[in-house]
Design a protein around this motif. Structure first.
Motif, PDB file in Angstrom:
ATOM      1  N   VAL A 118      67.934  26.651   7.986  1.00 32.34           N
ATOM      2  CA  VAL A 118      66.801  25.302   8.329  1.00 32.34           C
ATOM      3  C   VAL A 118      65.871  26.148   7.093  1.00 32.34           C
ATOM      4  O   VAL A 118      64.891  25.202   6.451  1.00 32.34           O
ATOM      5  CB  VAL A 118      66.176  25.246   9.409  1.00 32.34           C
ATOM      6  CG1 VAL A 118      64.918  24.939   9.868  1.00 32.34           C
ATOM      7  CG2 VAL A 118      67.743  25.062  10.385  1.00 32.34           C
ATOM      8  N   ILE A 119      65.354  26.578   7.128  1.00 37.48           N
ATOM      9  CA  ILE A 119      63.971  27.054   5.925  1.00 37.48           C
ATOM     10  C   ILE A 119      64.735  27.393   5.008  1.00 37.48           C
ATOM     11  O   ILE A 119      63.411  27.132   4.559  1.00 37.48           O
ATOM     12  CB  ILE A 119      63.528  29.346   6.722  1.00 37.48           C
ATOM     13  CG1 ILE A 119      63.474  29.661   7.814  1.00 37.48           C
ATOM     14  CG2 ILE A 119      62.985  29.746   5.572  1.00 37.48           C
ATOM     15  CD1 ILE A 119      63.618  30.465   8.578  1.00 37.48           C
ATOM     16  N   VAL A 120      65.688  27.967   4.303  1.00 33.22           N
ATOM     17  CA  VAL A 120      65.716  27.486   2.561  1.00 33.22           C
ATOM     18  C   VAL A 120      65.888  25.655   2.251  1.00 33.22           C
ATOM     19  O   VAL A 120      65.003  25.583   1.288  1.00 33.22           O
ATOM     20  CB  VAL A 120      67.343  27.962   2.512  1.00 33.22           C
ATOM     21  CG1 VAL A 120      67.470  27.506   0.779  1.00 33.22           C
ATOM     22  CG2 VAL A 120      66.788  29.766   2.335  1.00 33.22           C
ATOM     23  N   LEU A 121      66.317  24.974   3.007  1.00 30.41           N
ATOM     24  CA  LEU A 121      66.518  23.355   2.575  1.00 30.41           C
ATOM     25  C   LEU A 121      64.950  23.303   3.335  1.00 30.41           C
ATOM     26  O   LEU A 121      64.319  21.914   2.165  1.00 30.41           O
ATOM     27  CB  LEU A 121      66.994  22.824   3.337  1.00 30.41           C
ATOM     28  CG  LEU A 121      68.899  22.806   2.932  1.00 30.41           C
ATOM     29  CD1 LEU A 121      68.965  23.689   2.760  1.00 30.41           C
ATOM     30  CD2 LEU A 121      69.484  21.667   3.828  1.00 30.41           C
ATOM     31  N   CYS A 122      64.088  23.510   3.803  1.00 35.05           N
ATOM     32  CA  CYS A 122      62.489  23.265   4.564  1.00 35.05           C
ATOM     33  C   CYS A 122      62.360  22.930   3.407  1.00 35.05           C
ATOM     34  O   CYS A 122      61.108  21.978   2.744  1.00 35.05           O
ATOM     35  CB  CYS A 122      62.058  23.870   5.500  1.00 35.05           C
ATOM     36  SG  CYS A 122      63.467  23.010   7.431  1.00 35.05           S
ATOM     37  N   VAL A 123      61.960  24.210   3.447  1.00 35.66           N
ATOM     38  CA  VAL A 123      61.739  24.998   1.508  1.00 35.66           C
ATOM     39  C   VAL A 123      61.444  23.904   0.530  1.00 35.66           C
ATOM     40  O   VAL A 123      60.791  23.597  -0.553  1.00 35.66           O
ATOM     41  CB  VAL A 123      61.603  26.603   1.465  1.00 35.66           C
ATOM     42  CG1 VAL A 123      60.731  26.772   0.077  1.00 35.66           C
ATOM     43  CG2 VAL A 123      61.085  27.656   2.316  1.00 35.66           C
ATOM     44  N   ALA A 124      63.118  23.975   0.263  1.00 30.11           N
ATOM     45  CA  ALA A 124      63.618  23.795  -1.131  1.00 30.11           C
ATOM     46  C   ALA A 124      63.163  21.994  -0.827  1.00 30.11           C
ATOM     47  O   ALA A 124      62.603  21.494  -1.864  1.00 30.11           O
ATOM     48  CB  ALA A 124      64.748  23.639  -1.533  1.00 30.11           C
ATOM     49  N   ILE A 125      63.733  21.083  -0.026  1.00 30.01           N
ATOM     50  CA  ILE A 125      62.760  19.703   0.448  1.00 30.01           C
ATOM     51  C   ILE A 125      61.588  19.794   0.136  1.00 30.01           C
ATOM     52  O   ILE A 125      60.359  18.511  -0.689  1.00 30.01           O
ATOM     53  CB  ILE A 125      63.044  19.180   1.697  1.00 30.01           C
ATOM     54  CG1 ILE A 125      65.175  19.040   1.502  1.00 30.01           C
ATOM     55  CG2 ILE A 125      62.898  17.864   2.068  1.00 30.01           C
ATOM     56  CD1 ILE A 125      65.189  18.712   2.630  1.00 30.01           C
ATOM     57  N   PHE A 126      60.001  20.480   0.741  1.00 29.92           N
ATOM     58  CA  PHE A 126      59.093  20.096   0.613  1.00 29.92           C
ATOM     59  C   PHE A 126      58.492  20.268  -1.033  1.00 29.92           C
ATOM     60  O   PHE A 126      57.739  19.896  -1.487  1.00 29.92           O
ATOM     61  CB  PHE A 126      58.363  21.536   1.327  1.00 29.92           C
ATOM     62  CG  PHE A 126      57.116  21.939   1.485  1.00 29.92           C
ATOM     63  CD1 PHE A 126      56.060  21.050   1.841  1.00 29.92           C
ATOM     64  CD2 PHE A 126      56.628  22.801   0.568  1.00 29.92           C
ATOM     65  CE1 PHE A 126      54.946  20.863   1.524  1.00 29.92           C
ATOM     66  CE2 PHE A 126      54.838  22.684   0.565  1.00 29.92           C
ATOM     67  CZ  PHE A 126      54.106  22.030   1.121  1.00 29.92           C
ATOM     68  N   ILE A 127      59.106  21.467  -1.662  1.00 29.41           N
ATOM     69  CA  ILE A 127      59.033  21.465  -3.477  1.00 29.41           C
ATOM     70  C   ILE A 127      59.568  20.195  -4.213  1.00 29.41           C
ATOM     71  O   ILE A 127      58.613  19.563  -4.632  1.00 29.41           O
ATOM     72  CB  ILE A 127      59.404  22.754  -3.839  1.00 29.41           C
ATOM     73  CG1 ILE A 127      59.086  24.164  -3.233  1.00 29.41           C
ATOM     74  CG2 ILE A 127      59.407  23.242  -5.671  1.00 29.41           C
ATOM     75  CD1 ILE A 127      59.541  25.552  -3.257  1.00 29.41           C
ATOM     76  N   ILE A 128      60.590  19.811  -3.600  1.00 31.95           N
ATOM     77  CA  ILE A 128      60.984  19.310  -4.416  1.00 31.95           C
ATOM     78  C   ILE A 128      60.389  17.680  -4.036  1.00 31.95           C
ATOM     79  O   ILE A 128      60.285  16.915  -5.265  1.00 31.95           O
ATOM     80  CB  ILE A 128      62.782  18.555  -4.004  1.00 31.95           C
ATOM     81  CG1 ILE A 128      63.511  20.005  -4.723  1.00 31.95           C
ATOM     82  CG2 ILE A 128      62.994  16.903  -4.699  1.00 31.95           C
ATOM     83  CD1 ILE A 128      64.896  19.594  -4.521  1.00 31.95           C
ATOM     84  N   SER A 129      59.972  17.168  -3.103  1.00 33.76           N
ATOM     85  CA  SER A 129      59.226  16.493  -2.670  1.00 33.76           C
ATOM     86  C   SER A 129      57.304  16.293  -3.157  1.00 33.76           C
ATOM     87  O   SER A 129      57.216  15.217  -4.310  1.00 33.76           O
ATOM     88  CB  SER A 129      59.198  16.422  -1.777  1.00 33.76           C
ATOM     89  OG  SER A 129      59.838  16.149  -0.533  1.00 33.76           O
TER      90      SER A 129
END
Length: 328
Positions: A118-129
């Motif tokens: 959850v943490i890794v994907l949330c951070v990745a999606i936040f940066i990508i967006s």
């Protein structure tokens, strides 16, 4: 062969009806919310701010949709003039981080791995967006989709003053629109304030008709490949390639259409026969985050340039997280 064909027909009808009802219902709901609570999107999602991205990720995390089921709400958010990057945050989050995925991950792999996921994907999606928000949306959104938004009634689907870098920031209201007049903002467009549910339904159907070919083709492909998950291939071959198995698993996952409720059982089956967790997570993220039917539906909104970017980013997330799990 005949049994498989009948099963595919049954699944096609189920998927087509499910997505059609979801599209019309979501379109109406967003229009109704925008009509009754005019500042809802403006205050929470429309602005290009960090809080908007976080709220969009939370929205995606609360909607247990598969990759195809995210499209109706995505279209509605774009037409509501929500910032482009904020819309993309929802697009990535909903199929990858939602109650079904999180609960099943917790039951299957435990608290630690679920929390890391959850943490890794949330951070990745936040940066990508945030990075995608900086791109020129006129090269990412199809012209006919943007043109439809020009003719959509502003009080329902668009704000009177789009914020900077929103999905339709390059589109101006037509000259002569009563909502262009700031001095009469309280009295303008009074006829749109009393729009009935019936009118909203007809408007949703009008938009839905344009999407029917994409839904039919996408769900047809989904029904044909549903259940075709090469577990034996992954078990017998990808494990022999070491870290490269993570890469191959991601590309295989993107080509398939895997429903949310089937993701974790597939992972457990692969884990039970000795496939490494890194390879499993790479396969599951790619399979859940992107599919051929979803790309066909997205083609009604986005240009090929965005679709290429989208697929590349899903592969990047899948391979990246799978690689992390493979190495730790």
């Amino acid at each position: 062969m005949s049994v498989s064909f009948l099963e595919s027909i049954k699944l096609f009808c189920l998927y087509f009806v499910e997505l059609s009802v979801l599209f019309v219902a979501v379109q109406m709901l967003i229009a109704l919310i925008q009509q009754k609570y005019q500042n809802l999107f403006k205050n929470h999602l429309q602005k290009d701010s960090y809080s908007s991205y976080i709220k969009s990720i939370l929205l995606g995390a609360l909607t247990p949709f598969c990759s195809c089921s995210t499209i109706p709400l995505l279209r509605a958010l774009l037409k509501a003039n929500v910032a482009f990057g904020v819309c993309i945050a929802y697009l990535f989050t909903s199929p990858l981080i939602n109650p079904i995925i999180v609960v099943m991950l917790f039951l299957a792999f435990g608290f630690k791995i679920t929390l890391i996921y959850v943490i890794v994907l949330c951070v990745a999606i936040f940066i990508i967006s945030i990075l995608l928000q900086t791109l020129d949306t006129t090269t990412l959104l199809k012209q006919d989709f943007r043109q439809d938004s020009i003719h959509t009634k502003p009080s329902i689907f668009t704000s009177n003053k789009p914020t900077k870098l929103t999905s339709f920031s390059t589109i101006k209201l037509q000259a002569g629109s009563c909502c262009n007049n700031e001095t009469s903002s309280q009295n303008c467009c009074e006829n749109t304030k009393n729009i009935s549910i019936k009118n909203l339904f007809y408007q949703s159907l009008k938009d839905y008709k344009k999407l029917i070919p994409y839904i039919a083709i996408g769900m047809g492909i989904g029904a044909c490949i549903h259940g075709f998950v090469p577990q034996e291939f992954i078990q017998n071959h990808l494990s022999n390639f070491g870290f490269l198995g993570v890469v191959f698993a991601a590309f295989i996952g993107v080509l398939l259409y895997i429903r949310v409720e089937a993701i974790i059982p597939i992972g457990l089956a692969l884990l039970g026969v000795g496939v490494h967790e890194g390879i499993i997570f790479s396969f599951l993220i790619a399979g859940a985050g992107c599919s051929l039917p979803e790309l066909i539906l997205l083609q009604s909104i986005f240009t090929m340039r965005f679709l290429a970017i989208f697929v590349s980013l899903i592969l990047f997330i899948a391979i990246g997280f799978g690689g992390i799990m493979y190495l730790i």
